[in-house]
Design a protein around this motif. Sequence first.
Motif, PDB file in Angstrom:
ATOM      1  N   PRO A   1      -0.321  -3.106  -9.056  1.00 24.92           N
ATOM      2  CA  PRO A   1       0.505  -3.851  -9.038  1.00 24.92           C
ATOM      3  C   PRO A   1       2.052  -2.887  -9.750  1.00 24.92           C
ATOM      4  CG  PRO A   1      -1.041  -4.998  -8.759  1.00 24.92           C
ATOM      5  CD  PRO A   1      -1.173  -3.701  -9.728  1.00 24.92           C
ATOM      6  N   GLY A   2       3.105  -2.818  -9.281  1.00 25.67           N
ATOM      7  CA  GLY A   2       4.227  -2.592 -10.150  1.00 25.67           C
ATOM      8  C   GLY A   2       4.435  -1.734 -10.195  1.00 25.67           C
ATOM      9  N   GLU A   3       3.371  -0.328  -9.637  1.00 19.83           N
ATOM     10  CA  GLU A   3       3.828   0.986 -10.267  1.00 19.83           C
ATOM     11  C   GLU A   3       3.421   2.169  -8.764  1.00 19.83           C
ATOM     12  OE1 GLU A   3       1.059   2.662 -12.854  1.00 19.83           O
ATOM     13  OE2 GLU A   3       0.528   1.169 -14.127  1.00 19.83           O
ATOM     14  N   GLU A   4       4.388   1.534  -7.650  1.00 17.94           N
ATOM     15  CA  GLU A   4       4.899   1.705  -6.516  1.00 17.94           C
ATOM     16  C   GLU A   4       5.917   2.812  -6.922  1.00 17.94           C
ATOM     17  OE1 GLU A   4       5.400  -1.631  -7.049  1.00 17.94           O
ATOM     18  OE2 GLU A   4       3.621  -2.506  -5.581  1.00 17.94           O
ATOM     19  N   THR A   5       6.448   2.252  -7.255  1.00 16.02           N
ATOM     20  CA  THR A   5       7.853   3.901  -7.115  1.00 16.02           C
ATOM     21  C   THR A   5       7.368   5.356  -8.035  1.00 16.02           C
ATOM     22  OG1 THR A   5       9.238   2.100  -7.596  1.00 16.02           O
ATOM     23  CG2 THR A   5       9.395   4.569  -7.915  1.00 16.02           C
ATOM     24  N   ASP A   6       6.231   4.783  -9.208  1.00 22.25           N
ATOM     25  CA  ASP A   6       5.487   6.031 -10.118  1.00 22.25           C
ATOM     26  C   ASP A   6       3.988   6.994  -9.061  1.00 22.25           C
ATOM     27  OD1 ASP A   6       4.872   7.274 -11.724  1.00 22.25           O
ATOM     28  OD2 ASP A   6       3.165   6.349 -12.803  1.00 22.25           O
TER      29      ASP A   6
ATOM     30  N   TRP B   1       0.881  -1.178   0.072  1.00 17.45           N
ATOM     31  CA  TRP B   1       0.338   0.129   0.061  1.00 17.45           C
ATOM     32  C   TRP B   1       0.714   0.856  -0.091  1.00 17.45           C
ATOM     33  CZ3 TRP B   1      -5.336  -0.411   0.684  1.00 17.45           C
ATOM     34  CH2 TRP B   1      -5.662  -1.720   1.318  1.00 17.45           C
ATOM     35  N   VAL B   2       0.719   2.049  -0.214  1.00 20.33           N
ATOM     36  CA  VAL B   2       0.972   3.852  -0.089  1.00 20.33           C
ATOM     37  C   VAL B   2       0.457   4.427   0.759  1.00 20.33           C
ATOM     38  CG1 VAL B   2       2.019   5.583  -1.908  1.00 20.33           C
ATOM     39  CG2 VAL B   2       2.434   3.193  -2.191  1.00 20.33           C
ATOM     40  N   VAL B   3       1.342   5.329   1.782  1.00 19.57           N
ATOM     41  CA  VAL B   3       0.540   5.746   2.150  1.00 19.57           C
ATOM     42  C   VAL B   3       1.005   7.580   2.190  1.00 19.57           C
ATOM     43  CG1 VAL B   3      -0.775   4.924   3.934  1.00 19.57           C
ATOM     44  CG2 VAL B   3       1.579   5.406   4.344  1.00 19.57           C
ATOM     45  N   ALA B   4       0.333   8.453   1.848  1.00 22.50           N
ATOM     46  CA  ALA B   4       0.885  10.058   1.774  1.00 22.50           C
ATOM     47  C   ALA B   4       0.230  11.039   2.555  1.00 22.50           C
ATOM     48  CB  ALA B   4       1.211  10.486   0.799  1.00 22.50           C
ATOM     49  N   HIS B   5       1.496  11.469   3.716  1.00 23.70           N
ATOM     50  CA  HIS B   5       0.667  12.869   4.594  1.00 23.70           C
ATOM     51  C   HIS B   5       0.050  13.553   4.019  1.00 23.70           C
ATOM     52  CE1 HIS B   5       0.700  14.647   7.985  1.00 23.70           C
ATOM     53  NE2 HIS B   5       1.756  15.212   8.667  1.00 23.70           N
TER      54      HIS B   5
ATOM     55  N   ARG C   1       6.833   9.425  -6.904  1.00 25.62           N
ATOM     56  CA  ARG C   1       6.805   9.211  -6.983  1.00 25.62           C
ATOM     57  C   ARG C   1       5.914  10.872  -7.756  1.00 25.62           C
ATOM     58  NH1 ARG C   1       9.155   7.634 -11.995  1.00 25.62           N
ATOM     59  NH2 ARG C   1      11.054   6.251 -11.156  1.00 25.62           N
ATOM     60  N   ARG C   2       4.599  10.497  -7.735  1.00 29.36           N
ATOM     61  CA  ARG C   2       3.233  11.456  -7.738  1.00 29.36           C
ATOM     62  C   ARG C   2       3.118  12.280  -6.921  1.00 29.36           C
ATOM     63  NH1 ARG C   2       0.594  10.642 -12.974  1.00 29.36           N
ATOM     64  NH2 ARG C   2       1.713   9.559 -13.988  1.00 29.36           N
ATOM     65  N   LEU C   3       3.298  11.256  -5.922  1.00 24.52           N
ATOM     66  CA  LEU C   3       2.665  11.448  -4.060  1.00 24.52           C
ATOM     67  C   LEU C   3       3.330  12.797  -3.841  1.00 24.52           C
ATOM     68  CD1 LEU C   3       1.481   8.311  -3.129  1.00 24.52           C
ATOM     69  CD2 LEU C   3      -0.011  10.792  -3.699  1.00 24.52           C
TER      70      LEU C   3
ATOM     71  N   PHE D   1       5.046   7.082   1.660  1.00 22.96           N
ATOM     72  CA  PHE D   1       5.859   5.895   2.105  1.00 22.96           C
ATOM     73  C   PHE D   1       5.302   4.521   1.526  1.00 22.96           C
ATOM     74  CE2 PHE D   1       5.160   8.575   5.756  1.00 22.96           C
ATOM     75  CZ  PHE D   1       6.685   8.639   6.414  1.00 22.96           C
ATOM     76  N   VAL D   2       5.399   3.619   1.251  1.00 23.67           N
ATOM     77  CA  VAL D   2       5.601   2.098   0.056  1.00 23.67           C
ATOM     78  C   VAL D   2       5.049   1.734   2.244  1.00 23.67           C
ATOM     79  CG1 VAL D   2       5.714   0.351  -0.716  1.00 23.67           C
ATOM     80  CG2 VAL D   2       6.485   2.232  -1.646  1.00 23.67           C
TER      81      VAL D   2
END
Length: 327
Positions: A291-296, A186-190, A299-301, A309-310
């Motif tokens: 899936p597979g686009e976590e890094t992108d 998952w990706v969380v972003a503050h 970057r976007r966030l 954070f991943v």
Amino acid sequence: MGEALPAIPAHPLPVAVRAPGKCIVFGEHAVVHGAPELLFALDLETQVYVAPGAVTRLNGDAEARTRNRYFAQALDSLWAGGGPIEVRALSRIPRAAGLGSSAAFVAALAAGLGAATGGIDRPTLAERSFQIERGAQGVGSPGDTAAVIGGGFLAVNGGSGDPLWTVRDGDRRWEVRRVEDPGWLWVVAHSGIPRSTADAVRAVGQRLSRPDGPALLAEFRRVAEEGIDAVGSGDRARVAELMTRNQELLREVGVSHPRLEALIEAAGPAAQAAKLTGAGAGGSIVALPKPGEETDLVRRLARAGGLPFVVRAAPSGVSLANEAPAG
Ligand code: MEV
């Protein structure tokens, strides 16, 4: 019987404790009104170290008892009559971000004090930690502290099978059950916007007391119930649909924020879904990456001004740092 989680064993001071944060996928706010919630223990860690001291201090602050209500409540609840202690807390969980920094601090400190007073089983730790957090905040549910104590994925007031434990508060009761972790990233972003959980909870309570409140609460309930099933069966597409619907409901009850909406929009192309997580009105979002686009996605966030954070579910809840994590 449900899964038996290991108790926090007796351990004399000094004691070191580690605790995960939490991330709510479905049902924040509605859980305060008895609806189901799904959340997981977040693998960002808080560490608390408790040692005998000359005066009681938190991170060197001898006035912390008057300045920090969580600290004061924990001492009153679990250390009444105990000697002076030196407490140090160190956390990778951003504060006031909806990611469980206060629940992790409370549960870790309560576990440390419980260890120093003969050990404490997890249902009792869950009850005490809820009372401490609730005493400090004045409002809320036991969901956040349950995730920190139970680890993995948990349903509050939902799911199937025997509860791990039940927390009671007057005529309210919250049952906590295990949900299988689908094993996703998952990706969380503050957003960087601090918020008050108590203010947000009170505002939603007022919103739900309006004539359409019961219908809104019923829809929150449906989304969380179906969300718990979808996560438990690993149905990503359905989880994404329901997260999007949950965000519409959270917007409707007034706890989104322009910065959260900007992050949700920025996540769009790299995420299957994104919604606010926690109390909202600032704080953080959680996104289910393609899936597979976590890094992108990260970057976007980050480009949109978030602190991303991943993450994945931490399998174990709070534990003594010198004890092997359970599970
Ligand atoms: C905060 O992390 C979650 C809320 O549902 C409040 C609570 O359950 O205590 C908004």
